[in-house]
Design an enzyme around this catalytic site. Structure first.
Site: not given
Length: 402
Positions: A94, A136, A189, A206-207, A274-275, A278, A395
């Protein structure tokens, strides 16, 4: 901050609305020139497509607009905080960002950037950084206090690589140390970090976790991006083409705020393109595994090009056998691939109103931004409240619907 400093920050709102992306584009260019080591932490694909610049511009604008009471931004702070912890962003980063942001304001605004304005924005940024880093830190603490939890990056072994369709492959990931793994809420994710020789950089991506928590492994299901030279496509394609069973990759702990509330017994409607299915697949598995779903109406709506690219269609059939209250509606682009319970064309909720507009239902939408906007607007126009609708845009966030 003094009232005068708050007024100076608020006075920049019109400029941020008109030139915010110009400012943030200059900022990222400047920061990466002076601190190129940060390229390893940022998804460079989102730099190329301007998504990151746009998302930051919108965040800075929102902060300036609410400088009198930043607490109204806490839901956004929470979402950004989850993304930051999944990328192992720490307080020292930061300080670097703040230095380049203030310098960028000075360089972009030129003579309009008075010393008083720069001082006001410096204090404002320090206030925002304190808010973000404090939140955080609490997320990092929660992650490390979980059984099997960790912060930062941890090596995992790819034990299975399973082709789900012509485009999507699942990766079953087990901790290389043999220890336990942290539980997660369906919808969350993980970040994967790979080295991309094409860019000579480590890159995070990231997934969504695509299965319900099981205590043994994580599963991600990745779409191959045919012919893509985009960094995002490079990461996904590297997983497909170069990562094999037995390979080790780095993961961050599960994170994310787009999650299933499995305790609520109201109907659930899942809408994906689509994806985008998930995270919803993880939610569906959890619902059916943990609840008496015969009395819980569930509607599954999915759209893709056709049967050859339709991942999890067999798994969906299995789940439907467990729950007689699960109804599915599948939309295929191609007419020649029509089978039972399918429709031709893009997802059209107006064709299946009776199974969609369920009283008191929760709606979960995931897919590209235009897909989300289209179905969100349909639901609202048909009497569904915004509080009933949850969505995840892959995203950096660009949608401002709620």
């Amino acid at each position: 901050m003094t009232e005068n400093q708050k007024n100076l920050v608020k006075a920049t709102v019109p400029i941020l609305k008109e030139h915010g992306v110009l400012l943030t584009t200059h900022f990222y260019k400047r920061m990466f020139e002076h601190n190129p080591e940060l390229k390893h932490m940022f998804n460079m694909g989102n730099q190329q497509n301007k998504k990151q610049q746009t998302a930051l511009a919108m965040a800075v604008l929102a902060y300036a607009e609410h400088i009198e009471d930043p607490s109204v931004l806490l839901p956004v702070v929470n979402s950004i905080g989850h993304k930051h912890t999944s990328l192992d962003i720490r307080p020292e980063h930061y300080a670097i960002v703040g230095k380049h942001l203030i310098a960028s304001i000075k360089e972009v605004l030129g003579d309009s950037a008075s010393n008083e304005l720069l001082e006001a924005w410096t204090i404002a940024y320090e206030q925002l950084a304190g808010l973000m880093t404090g939140h955080e830190q609490s997320i990092y603490q929660q992650q490390t206090e979980k059984k099997g939890g960790w912060a930062g990056w941890r090596p995992f072994v790819v034990k299975q690589k399973v082709k789900e369709s012509e485009e999507i492959t699942s990766f079953y990931l087990y901790p290389s140390d043999g220890g336990p793994i942290a539980d997660y809420i369906p919808g969350q994710y993980i970040s994967v970090r790979l080295f991309l020789p094409e860019l000579n950089l480590l890159q995070p991506r990231q997934y969504s976790l695509s299965c319900a928590p099981n205590g043994q492994y994580y599963r991600i299901s990745v779409k191959r991006e045919t012919g893509s030279e985009h960094p995002d496509g490079m990461i996904s394609n590297r997983l497909h083409q170069h990562i094999e069973e037995g390979n080790v990759i780095d993961l961050s702990a599960p994170a994310g705020t787009f999650v299933l509330d499995a305790q609520k017994s109201n109907p659930k409607v899942f809408i994906s393109g689509g994806v985008g299915q998930t995270p919803l697949m993880a939610m569906l598995e959890e619902l059916i595994a943990k609840n008496n779903t015969d009395s819980l109406p569930i509607t599954w709506i999915h759209g893709c090009k056709g049967t050859t690219v339709h991942a999890f269609k067999d798994r969906l059939q299995e789940l439907q056998e467990y729950s007689i209250s699960l109804k599915k509606h599948i939309f295929y682009d191609s007419k020649d691939q029509m089978v039972a319970n399918t429709y031709q064309g893009w997802v059209d909720l107006s064709l299946i109103k009776d199974d969609v507009l369920l009283p008191n239902a929760d709606f979960y939408i995931c897919g590209p931004a235009p897909f989300i906007s289209k179905h969100y607007n349909f639901l609202v126009e048909n009497g569904i409240t915004k509080q009933q609708i949850y969505f995840e845009e892959f995203g950096p966030a660009s949608l401002q619907l709620n």
